[in-house]
Design an enzyme around this catalytic site. Structure first.
Site, PDB file in Angstrom:
ATOM      1  N   ASP A 312       0.811  -1.205   0.000  1.00  0.00           N
ATOM      2  CA  ASP A 312       0.000   0.000   0.000  1.00  0.00           C
ATOM      3  C   ASP A 312       0.851   1.264   0.000  1.00  0.00           C
ATOM      4  O   ASP A 312       1.917   1.315   0.612  1.00  0.00           O
ATOM      5  CB  ASP A 312      -0.895  -0.009   1.249  1.00  0.00           C
ATOM      6  CG  ASP A 312      -1.736   1.238   1.374  1.00  0.00           C
ATOM      7  OD1 ASP A 312      -2.554   1.487   0.476  1.00  0.00           O
ATOM      8  OD2 ASP A 312      -1.565   1.968   2.374  1.00  0.00           O
ATOM      9  N   GLU A 365       1.138  -0.469  -5.085  1.00  0.00           N
ATOM     10  CA  GLU A 365       0.147   0.572  -5.349  1.00  0.00           C
ATOM     11  C   GLU A 365       0.935   1.870  -5.457  1.00  0.00           C
ATOM     12  O   GLU A 365       1.192   2.560  -4.471  1.00  0.00           O
ATOM     13  CB  GLU A 365      -0.888   0.656  -4.222  1.00  0.00           C
ATOM     14  CG  GLU A 365      -2.047   1.576  -4.584  1.00  0.00           C
ATOM     15  CD  GLU A 365      -2.430   2.549  -3.484  1.00  0.00           C
ATOM     16  OE1 GLU A 365      -3.362   3.331  -3.711  1.00  0.00           O
ATOM     17  OE2 GLU A 365      -1.794   2.542  -2.417  1.00  0.00           O
TER      18      GLU A 365
END
Length: 673
Positions: A312, A365
């Site tokens: 993330d 990401e």
């Protein structure tokens, strides 16, 4: 008091050295709470890294949280405090009582705890994660690279996918009974779970962690999560975890100022603070922090058998100015905005993960244009094997949300992403971030009438599944969740009682089956060899068409998409290979809730030059639709049974999913850096 050893003296010195070097890859085996037997007495050995503490003790529910009653012993010149305490059983609540240099007493949860209390309580729990009997050996042995395999990921949040009738949460074990048959029915190859590390605030969705080694107790105990992963693997479904090394929560019991000093975070507030999120960044310059985080990545793969991680907020790690205003950040030693320490950490992370798990999926990401995210480290890249294609997602959703009369002027949003679609190994993400508060659901982004929204959604899903790159779809998108993701309640499953949603669900199921079956949709995903435009420039009609190719010419597919609510009769395209073509998917089929405009005969090519080819064919394009054609081996024009080859696909899927416990899809999975 005498120092009680963590291990044999020679081995202990090696472990301490590796930890402080940033290379203790399994630091969770040494730090934290571990069951042991010494002198025929059972108990737990507690070890914590707190180099700037004056005293460290074990605060227990049984000693009234008075940590000075159970002091830990300092291991000289190591920063470690440790002690074996007999009589401690599994399930004991504990924290570390730390006396700081300024005389303040603080209570901290164990950074390496394997289990923690459910919010709002914050204690760590003694737990043994050894001894689970895994039954997924066949799955793990067959792991291979995913580059030329189908990869269709169902992203989900365990707490809001489904809930019990009284609103309570399903446990990890209960979820296995619900989730496995659903994923098999829908033909997904993998499931990605939003963060499962313990977190104090439900509405952070797990992205603001306090217990990096503790699977959240909201859904049960550690071995219950093992059971869920094990069950998914036995059914042939890969399991990915959303992992958060970019920051941590500021809650008092967590990592912030752990020993009274900035231990896990940067000491410089301009580096440490993430003002947009109210969290703190890890200090990637510290080798001990790298040992903590890299061990954590390996921990989820070793102890819980996750097949990979979606990492993330990588951009927030790489950019010193991420979501900061002037005066809130400082440049690096060369005057740039790159966080060199984070770059080095990510390279070390990926290098280490692939040393242990060559076929792991490591997905970034990363939302900027940072170069070489999926390039190997030895070639100057970050070393991930996949990156989320945020550019494709933003451009495509911008186009799909446009009114029909605006689409001609936005045609470049469909064509430009092809230019860079092979610059990295991409996953196309239709994730939770696109359906949260204020963004509308995927279905409700579609313009037009109620019927046109569903037709547009089918065409959009078809475009998503046929564009180069692996796939990720957030839960609810498959049946047309009409409102945004409700992060405090389950999905609106009652919508499946309505024909339009039930038909969309059927379309997604058959589209997924077609995706896995047709090699042209994934075999050359990361090469221009697998893609060719037919009509990139028909903006006047808002039609695009292209070719997807596999390694064999016979696998080639022709894809045509009409993004206007207008039928295009006798639409002509040039084709490379003359012959008869079959419509293998038509989103306007009445089975899917469409108007039923289909091409139910074999379509012959004609010797009419078009689009630079000597041969071409004509077909009808329904309004707001995707049509997929494949060259047929039949020698004469004849009706296709029941109007569409997709019907055959559906019958095959329905027949196979009736066989309880068997997956209709058994591709090899896994990937290598």
């Amino acid at each position: 008091m005498a120092i009680e050893p963590l291990a044999q003296p020679d081995k202990l010195s090696d472990l301490i050295y590796l930890f402080h070097e940033g290379n203790l890859h399994h630091s969770y085996r040494m730090l934290g709470a571990h069951p042991e037997t010494r002198d025929h007495r059972q108990g737990f050995r507690f070890t914590v890294w707190a180099p700037n503490a004056v005293e460290v003790g074990l605060a227990l529910d049984r000693n009234g949280w008075q940590g000075e009653k159970e002091p830990l012993y300092k291991i000289p010149e190591s920063g470690f405090w440790s002690r074996f305490i007999p009589g401690i059983e599994e399930g004991t609540l504990y924290k570390f009582r730390i006396l700081t240099e300024d005389g303040t007493e603080i209570l901290k949860a164990d950074p390496y705890a394997f289990e923690a209390e459910v919010r709002p309580r914050t204690a760590s729990i003694t737990s043994s994660i050894e001894g689970y009997k895994w039954n997924d050996g066949a799955w793990r042995r067959k792991q291979r690279s995913m580059y030329n395999k189908p990869l269709h990921i169902y992203e989900m949040h365990l707490g809001t996918w489904k809930r019990k009738g009284d609103g309570s949460l399903y446990s990890y074990r209960e979820m296995a009974d619900l989730l496995v048959p659903y994923l098999l029915e829908m033909n997904y190859t993998h499931v990605e779970m939003m963060p499962l590390s313990e977190h104090p605030y439900d509405l952070s969705w797990g992205y603001q962690n306090t217990g990096f080694y503790a699977p959240t107790s909201r859904y049960g105990q550690p071995k219950d999560l093992m059971y869920l992963v094990d069950t998914l693997h036995q059914a042939g479904i890969g399991v990915l975890l959303d992992w958060v090394p970019a920051h941590f929560a500021k809650d008092a019991h967590g990592l912030r100022l752990f020993d009274g000093t900035p231990l896990f975070e940067y000491a410089d507030p301009m580096l440490a603070e993430k003002p947009g999120w109210g969290t703190l960044s890890f200090d990637y310059s510290k080798p001990e922090v790298r040992s903590f985080l890299i061990s954590n990545a390996l921990y989820w793969m070793e102890m819980y058998h996750f097949d990979g991680l979606r990492v993330d907020a990588v951009t927030s790690m790489l950019r010193l100015d991420f979501e900061k205003q002037p005066g809130q950040y400082r440049t690096n030693d060369e005057g740039g905005l790159e966080n060199k320490e984070a770059v080095a950490f990510l390279q070390q992370l990926n290098t280490t993960v692939f040393e242990y798990y060559p076929y792991a999926l490591m997905m970034a990401e990363e939302s900027s244009a940072w170069p070489m995210v999926t390039m190997p480290v030895d070639k100057g890249g970050l070393g991930f094997n996949y990156k989320w294609n945020m550019g494709w997602m933003n451009d495509t959703l911008d186009y799909m949300e446009s009114d029909f009369h605006e689409r001609a002027s936005k045609h470049h949003l469909l064509t430009f992403p092809v230019v860079y679609s092979f610059s990295e190994n991409y996953v196309l993400p239709l994730s939770h971030d696109e359906v949260v508060h204020g963004k509308k659901s995927l279905l409700n982004k579609m313009p037009g009438s109620y019927e046109q929204k569903f037709a547009g959604m089918r065409a959009f899903l078809g475009y998503f599944m046929t564009f180069p790159g692996k796939k990720l779809l957030f839960m609810g998108g498959e049946f047309g969740q009409f409102i945004e993701w409700k992060d405090e309640d389950q999905l609106d499953w009652f919508l499946l009682d309505y024909d339009s949603h039930r038909n969309l669900h059927k379309f997604e199921r058959e589209l997924s089956e077609l995706y896995v079956r047709e090699k042209a949709l994934w075999e050359l995903d990361h090469s221009f060899d697998g893609y060719e435009w037919i009509t990139p420039d028909d903006q006047g009609q808002s039609v695009i068409s292209y070719v997807r190719k596999g390694k064999k010419p016979a696998d080639t597919l022709l894809v045509l998409i009409n993004f206007q609510p207008v039928k295009r009769e006798r639409y002509r395209i040039g084709v490379m290979r003359p012959g008869m073509y079959t419509e293998i998917l038509n989103s306007d089929h009445s089975d899917y809730g469409g108007s039923g405009i289909i091409n139910d005969m074999l379509i012959p090519t004609e010797k009419i030059p078009f689009h630079g080819h000597a041969n071409s064919l004509e077909l009808d394009l329904p309004p707001l639709s995707i049509v997929i054609l494949k060259k047929n081996t039949r020698r004469k024009t004849e009706p296709i049974a029941e109007g569409s080859a997709s019907v055959k696909s559906r019958k095959k899927t329905e027949k196979n999913t009736e066989k309880k416990g068997n997956s209709t899809l058994k591709p090899n999975r896994g990937t290598k850096a």
